[in-house]
Design a protein around this motif. Structure first.
Motif, PDB file in Angstrom:
ATOM      1  N   SER A 149     -77.531 -28.187   6.002  1.00  0.00           N
ATOM      2  CA  SER A 149     -76.843 -29.131   6.841  1.00  0.00           C
ATOM      3  C   SER A 149     -75.440 -28.617   6.739  1.00  0.00           C
ATOM      4  O   SER A 149     -74.858 -27.833   5.889  1.00  0.00           O
ATOM      5  CB  SER A 149     -76.788 -30.482   6.039  1.00  0.00           C
ATOM      6  N   LEU A 150     -74.600 -28.727   8.058  1.00  0.00           N
ATOM      7  CA  LEU A 150     -73.341 -28.443   8.175  1.00  0.00           C
ATOM      8  C   LEU A 150     -72.561 -29.638   8.613  1.00  0.00           C
ATOM      9  O   LEU A 150     -72.813 -30.499   9.122  1.00  0.00           O
ATOM     10  CB  LEU A 150     -73.445 -27.421   9.052  1.00  0.00           C
ATOM     11  N   ARG A 151     -71.232 -29.487   8.593  1.00  0.00           N
ATOM     12  CA  ARG A 151     -70.295 -30.625   8.898  1.00  0.00           C
ATOM     13  C   ARG A 151     -69.104 -29.799   9.678  1.00  0.00           C
ATOM     14  O   ARG A 151     -68.783 -28.625   9.378  1.00  0.00           O
ATOM     15  CB  ARG A 151     -69.576 -31.190   7.946  1.00  0.00           C
ATOM     16  N   PHE A 152     -68.825 -30.377  11.083  1.00  0.00           N
ATOM     17  CA  PHE A 152     -67.745 -29.974  11.826  1.00  0.00           C
ATOM     18  C   PHE A 152     -66.751 -31.083  11.701  1.00  0.00           C
ATOM     19  O   PHE A 152     -67.157 -32.094  11.980  1.00  0.00           O
ATOM     20  CB  PHE A 152     -68.237 -29.774  13.146  1.00  0.00           C
ATOM     21  N   SER A 153     -65.631 -30.821  11.660  1.00  0.00           N
ATOM     22  CA  SER A 153     -64.491 -31.825  11.420  1.00  0.00           C
ATOM     23  C   SER A 153     -63.112 -31.385  11.913  1.00  0.00           C
ATOM     24  O   SER A 153     -62.588 -30.129  11.663  1.00  0.00           O
ATOM     25  CB  SER A 153     -64.532 -32.146   9.979  1.00  0.00           C
ATOM     26  N   ARG A 154     -62.545 -32.140  12.984  1.00  0.00           N
ATOM     27  CA  ARG A 154     -61.140 -31.888  13.284  1.00  0.00           C
ATOM     28  C   ARG A 154     -60.340 -32.195  12.206  1.00  0.00           C
ATOM     29  O   ARG A 154     -59.214 -31.154  12.114  1.00  0.00           O
ATOM     30  CB  ARG A 154     -60.930 -32.552  14.455  1.00  0.00           C
ATOM     31  N   GLU A 155     -60.504 -33.067  11.299  1.00  0.00           N
ATOM     32  CA  GLU A 155     -59.442 -33.317  10.558  1.00  0.00           C
ATOM     33  C   GLU A 155     -59.529 -32.165   9.387  1.00  0.00           C
ATOM     34  O   GLU A 155     -58.573 -31.951   8.839  1.00  0.00           O
ATOM     35  CB  GLU A 155     -59.978 -34.628   9.731  1.00  0.00           C
ATOM     36  N   LEU A 156     -60.638 -31.744   8.868  1.00  0.00           N
ATOM     37  CA  LEU A 156     -60.640 -30.680   8.014  1.00  0.00           C
ATOM     38  C   LEU A 156     -60.332 -29.470   8.600  1.00  0.00           C
ATOM     39  O   LEU A 156     -59.523 -28.627   7.780  1.00  0.00           O
ATOM     40  CB  LEU A 156     -62.376 -30.467   7.478  1.00  0.00           C
ATOM     41  N   THR A 157     -60.221 -29.435   9.800  1.00  0.00           N
ATOM     42  CA  THR A 157     -59.872 -28.018  10.646  1.00  0.00           C
ATOM     43  C   THR A 157     -58.236 -28.052  10.467  1.00  0.00           C
ATOM     44  O   THR A 157     -57.642 -27.009  10.025  1.00  0.00           O
ATOM     45  CB  THR A 157     -60.158 -27.842  11.762  1.00  0.00           C
ATOM     46  N   TRP A 158     -57.682 -29.272  10.661  1.00  0.00           N
ATOM     47  CA  TRP A 158     -56.241 -29.435  10.691  1.00  0.00           C
ATOM     48  C   TRP A 158     -55.572 -29.062   9.123  1.00  0.00           C
ATOM     49  O   TRP A 158     -54.804 -28.608   8.784  1.00  0.00           O
ATOM     50  CB  TRP A 158     -55.577 -30.698  10.892  1.00  0.00           C
ATOM     51  N   ASP A 159     -56.511 -29.542   8.216  1.00  0.00           N
ATOM     52  CA  ASP A 159     -56.133 -29.459   6.787  1.00  0.00           C
ATOM     53  C   ASP A 159     -56.237 -27.859   6.331  1.00  0.00           C
ATOM     54  O   ASP A 159     -55.345 -27.451   5.580  1.00  0.00           O
ATOM     55  CB  ASP A 159     -57.134 -30.097   5.536  1.00  0.00           C
ATOM     56  N   ALA A 160     -57.163 -27.135   6.825  1.00  0.00           N
ATOM     57  CA  ALA A 160     -57.194 -25.788   6.560  1.00  0.00           C
ATOM     58  C   ALA A 160     -56.278 -25.046   7.284  1.00  0.00           C
ATOM     59  O   ALA A 160     -55.635 -24.177   6.594  1.00  0.00           O
ATOM     60  CB  ALA A 160     -58.678 -24.995   7.246  1.00  0.00           C
ATOM     61  N   LEU A 161     -55.582 -25.510   8.493  1.00  0.00           N
ATOM     62  CA  LEU A 161     -54.640 -24.784   8.907  1.00  0.00           C
ATOM     63  C   LEU A 161     -53.452 -24.977   8.330  1.00  0.00           C
ATOM     64  O   LEU A 161     -52.510 -23.964   7.829  1.00  0.00           O
ATOM     65  CB  LEU A 161     -54.280 -25.376  10.357  1.00  0.00           C
ATOM     66  N   ARG A 162     -53.154 -26.118   7.641  1.00  0.00           N
ATOM     67  CA  ARG A 162     -52.011 -26.506   6.881  1.00  0.00           C
ATOM     68  C   ARG A 162     -52.113 -25.659   5.435  1.00  0.00           C
ATOM     69  O   ARG A 162     -51.107 -25.157   4.990  1.00  0.00           O
ATOM     70  CB  ARG A 162     -51.704 -27.845   6.525  1.00  0.00           C
ATOM     71  N   GLN A 163     -53.295 -25.743   4.880  1.00  0.00           N
ATOM     72  CA  GLN A 163     -53.405 -25.144   3.446  1.00  0.00           C
ATOM     73  C   GLN A 163     -53.259 -23.546   3.743  1.00  0.00           C
ATOM     74  O   GLN A 163     -52.711 -23.028   2.535  1.00  0.00           O
ATOM     75  CB  GLN A 163     -54.823 -25.237   2.954  1.00  0.00           C
TER      76      GLN A 163
END
Length: 939
Positions: free
Chosen positions: A121-135
């Motif tokens: 199973s996979l998850r797609f998330s705009r919130e996690l994508t924002w976190d990854a960009l900032r990290q």
């Protein structure tokens, strides 16, 4: 995969912006309203790959949308496809979603997506994508003017593994946390509306459940390549289609009450709905190249190839329903629609599928057999036989259609007009579709033209006319059938009812060569409506062409047979006398005109002179045709009658006809006369008169005083040597004591029958005048003074009116005086002044009408009293006036006198003296001298 994406974004901020823009464009444009469609496509592909029946479940749970399906689970290639906006995990280029970007549709409702599969199973998330960009300290691109809400990173470029499993019974589940701005109820309602279409478009998908509403699809094979697709759902969501698979497309027709109906305007489905609007009669689900968002065709797509096999689809339908697939004339809803319509019509026009009447090799013997091979509309709807019963088929451009064609007419025309569209497709409602197919429109005029030269029995023609009758609803339709062929009684086939003659009383065919007589078995009322002239046997036997034939060929055996057979059905009184020209064999075998022949034992034979020209007819003719028919055309039984309308002269071979014609003031409107009266034996006239009066057709001629028959009889028929015109009827007293009384047994009392052939006091002919003068001079006759006076008056009136030529009259030696005495003319005078009647002796007075006294004197060569005798009043009287004398008033009233101008002289005894031819003195009651009246007073 996630590290590679982050590295690419870090190394190229432009790449980050491009990925964000591409994903946003797909969400806003290509997949803005295709959430269920795209997930259903994936579910259908997964079911097809796994070889299982596709199932899709949609459930909303506290703001979270769950979409689960059965089939092949997610694999590695699928993960790569989901995270690559321009890659696809599907190797089959014809599979749904070939570009692999349809999953982007989930972003139209959610920024948090889970893809749960049996393999991971996979998850797609705009919130996690924002976190990854900032990290990872990736520079966020500046917002452009188009980014109203600022920069938003893509969601589907990076994925995170999760441990969640799909719901029980399913292999894959998509979980979408709906954004707050999404109307969940409206979203489910839209999915509910899409479910039926998706089950049609994606045959691998057999079930869609939206919350508690389940939609299922079943497909059953019919015959001729048809399939029945039935979709059932909650409440009234039950739909049925007939499906046909062509080389490049699937076609579906909606079914209502067991019969296909045209589809409503729709769009191209490839396989799901696109934005290419169509107006075709059937739903089209095609395999054709589409743009990545599957909304528009790729430029250069071979759209017209989709029409291949469309005519086969039409042929697979029941014959009466096939025209439902014909695109009706209309403006195209799109460029694709216009191209497809043209291609479909072209495919229909060039392939055999249009049901036509089955053609049989017809012979005259079987021309009226029932047509075979037609679609039977009485079979139960939905039964295999009702769907597959096959009439003959034809290429539409080679077929003909008659609007309003009936089963009866189709059976008759199956081999006359071919190929002919079956009746079920020939109504006015189908005319437009047949016009689109370029089917030849067959009109009544063309049908009439084709009827010429057909060899069919008469009852076939009757059936044809009966079948055509409902088409003749106005004068124009009747005009179109003006050249319709008509079979005649003599075996000929002629063109045009207007030239034909109908006789609806004949039961058998009589070959009439001189007239176009319709064969009785073909005589239908329609022919009269089309101009055929109705004619009875009497009319046929009165045709001028028949008279011409008899004058040229009086012994033609065919004409003889036809005339005598018609005569058996005719009223003899209505037949022309010239039918007697027909020559028939007599008892010796010689041909003679019918009017010179007598039937065996004819009563007329006993009345004729011995040397009459009549012969007896051959008994074989009587046996074959009957006495009635022979009598009708003039073969003698009793007296024959000559009849002609509008005669122009005395050319009827009647005895002394010229003399009678000269008595007419103008040509009569009709000549009707008894012929051969001059052949009657004089001794047989009493019997002959009785026979003439006993037969209605001759009796009426006896009563016509001005007609030839009565005229001839008065002058020529004699009883005991006296012409009939010199007899008086017993009830006529005008010439009593002068003319003999008519006294034929059986006729004396029948005044109506014989009065016209006897003497008429109102018509003094030269013959009657001569007889009266002779009778008046005959002392053996004893007429009364009244008869003598009236007879003289009528003779004088005839002379005054110039009806008598005195040169033709021979005066007798004696004259009849008022006293009844027969005297010497030298002793007689004609009374022209009535008062001399008081003074002269009656045996010297010849008295008639005072007004015509000069004419009587001229007729008898006698002097008038006023010219031969003078008088003077001897007695003296009292002179007075009419107005002052009471007696004058009484006298005027008594004698109805007009006002008197002269004097009135009253005498006690009135005496006058006569001088001249008579010398005498006489006492008289009344006398007149000029204007003066003398009157003797009563004692």
């Amino acid at each position: 995969m996630r590290a590679g994406v982050l590295a690419a974004w870090r190394d190229s901020p432009t790449r980050l912006r491009e990925d964000a823009a591409t994903e946003a464009d797909l969400v806003r444009a290509g997949y803005r309203d295709r959430l269920l469609t795209e997930l259903a496509q994936n579910a259908a592909d997964a079911a097809a790959k796994a070889g299982v029946a596709g199932r899709l479940l949609v459930r909303l749970d506290d703001g979270v949308l769950h979409v689960a399906n059965a089939g092949a689970p997610l694999d590695v290639s699928g993960v790569h496809a989901l995270t690559a906006l321009r890659a696809s995990g599907k190797s089959d280029v014809t599979a749904v979603g070939r570009f692999g970007v349809g999953f982007t549709a989930v972003l139209s409702v959610s920024d948090e997506i889970e893809l749960r599969s049996a393999t991971g199973s996979l998850r797609f998330s705009r919130e996690l994508t924002w976190d990854a960009l900032r990290q990872h300290s990736i520079r966020i691109p500046e917002s452009s003017a188009e980014d109203v809400d600022g920069f938003v990173p893509p969601v589907l470029r990076m994925t995170w593994p999760i441990e969640a499993a799909p719901m029980a019974g399913f292999d894959t589940e998509v979980v979408l946390r709906l954004r707050p701005d999404v109307d969940a109820a409206a979203l489910l309602a839209g999915m509910h509306a899409e479910a039926i279409d998706l089950l049609l478009e994606l045959p691998a998908l057999q079930s869609i459940t939206i919350d508690s509403a389940e939609f299922t699809s079943t497909t059953a094979d019919l015959e001729n390549g048809l399939q029945e697709v039935r979709v059932t759902g909650p409440e009234d969501a039950h739909r049925v289609w007939w499906q046909y698979r062509a080389p490049h497309a699937r076609w579906l027709l909606p079914i209502r009450n067991g019969r296909p109906i045209p589809a409503a305007p729709d769009v191209l489905r490839a396989p799901t709905r696109s934005d290419e609007e169509l107006s075709l009669p059937a739903l089209l689900i095609a395999d054709i190249a589409m743009q990545p968002d599957r909304r528009r065709l790729l430029p250069g797509a071979r759209l017209t190839e989709l029409a291949a096999g469309y005519a086969d689809f039409a042929r697979a339908l029941p014959p009466r329903d096939r025209l439902v697939l014909v695109p009706t004339p209309a403006f195209a809803r799109s460029e694709a629609d216009g191209l497809l319509r043209e291609a479909l019509v072209r495919d229909l026009q060039t392939h055999p599928w249009l049901p036509v009447v089955a053609t049989r090799h017809t012979t005259p013997e079987v021309a009226d057999d029932a047509a075979t091979g037609l679609y039977d509309p009485t079979l139960p709807e939905g039964s295999p036989a009702s769907r597959t019963a096959e009439a003959d088929v034809a290429v539409p451009t080679r077929a003909s259609a008659l609007t309003g064609l009936t089963e009866d007419l189709a059976r008759l025309l199956d081999d006359v007009v071919g190929p002919l569209v079956i009746p079920e497709l020939s109504g006015r409602g189908q005319a437009e579709a047949l016009g689109v197919l370029d089917v030849h429109r067959l009109g009544l005029a063309r049908l009439a033209e084709l009827s010429s030269g057909l060899e069919r029995p008469p009852h076939w023609w009757y059936a044809l006319y009966a079948a055509l009758e409902p088409f003749v609803v106005d004068p124009l339709a009747a005009e179109e059938l003006g050249a319709l062929a008509v079979p005649l009684a003599d075996g000929r086939l002629v063109t045009g009812p207007r030239t034909a003659v109908l006789d609806d009383q004949l039961e058998v065919a009589i070959p009439v060569h001189w007239a176009r007589l319709v064969h009785p078995e073909a005589a239908h009322p329609l022919l009269a409506r089309l101009g055929a002239r109705s004619a009875t046997a009497e009319d046929l036997l009165s045709e001028p062409d028949l008279r011409a034939e008899l004058e040229d060929h009086p012994d033609d055996p065919d004409i003889t047979d036809a005339v005598l057979r018609l005569a058996a059905h005719a009223d003899p009184a209505a037949l022309p006398s010239w039918l007697g020209l027909l020559e028939l064999p007599d008892a010796d075998g010689e041909s003679r005109p019918a009017d010179e022949l007598l039937l065996p034992d004819a009563p007329l034979r006993e009345l004729l002179v011995e040397d009459s020209p009549f012969s007896s007819i051959d008994p074989a003719m009587v046996e074959r045709y009957g006495a009635q028919a022979l009598r009708a055309i003039g073969v003698g039984w009793d007296f024959s009658v000559v009849v002609e309308a509008d005669p122009t002269g005395p050319d009827h071979d009647l005895d002394d006809e010229d003399a009678w014609w000269s008595t007419l003031r103008e040509d009569p409107p009709e000549l009707a006369a008894v012929r051969d009266l001059d052949l009657v034996d004089e001794a047989a006239w009493p019997e002959a008169l009785w026979q003439l009066a006993s037969t209605p057709r001759t009796r009426r001629l006896l009563t016509d005083r001005d007609g030839y028959t009565a005229w001839w009889l008065r002058a020529n028929a004699r009883i005991d040597g006296t012409p009939l015109g010199l007899f008086r009827h017993p009830t006529d007293t005008e010439f009593a004591g002068l003319l003999p009384t008519f006294a034929v047994p059986g006729l004396t009392e029948d005044a109506a029958a014989v009065r016209a052939i006897l003497a008429d006091p109102s018509v003094i002919t030269p013959e009657l005048a001569a007889a009266l003068l002779e009778a008046l001079a005959d002392s053996a006759k004893t007429p009364t003074p009244e008869v003598i006076s009236r007879t003289h008056a009528r003779l004088a009136a005839a002379v005054a009116a110039e009806h008598l030529d005195l040169a033709d009259l021979e005066l007798p030696d004696r004259v009849r005086a008022l006293s009844g005495a027969v005297v010497d003319p030298a002793q007689a005078v004609v009374l022209d002044q009535p008062w001399f009647g008081f003074a002269l002796p009656p045996n010297r007075l010849v008295v008639g009408d005072i007004d015509n006294a000069p004419a009587l004197a001229t007729l008898l060569d006698l002097p008038l009293v006023s010219e031969s005798v003078t008088a003077e009043v001897l007695s003296a009287g009292r002179r007075t006036s009419w107005s002052t004398e009471p007696l004058g008033v009484v006298l005027r009233q008594l004698f109805s006198l007009p006002p008197q101008e002269g004097d009135l002289v009253l005498h006690d005894d009135l005496t006058v003296r006569l001088h001249g031819a008579v010398e005498a003195t006489a006492s008289v009651p009344w006398w007149r001298e000029g204007d003066t009246v003398h009157f003797r007073l009563p004692r």
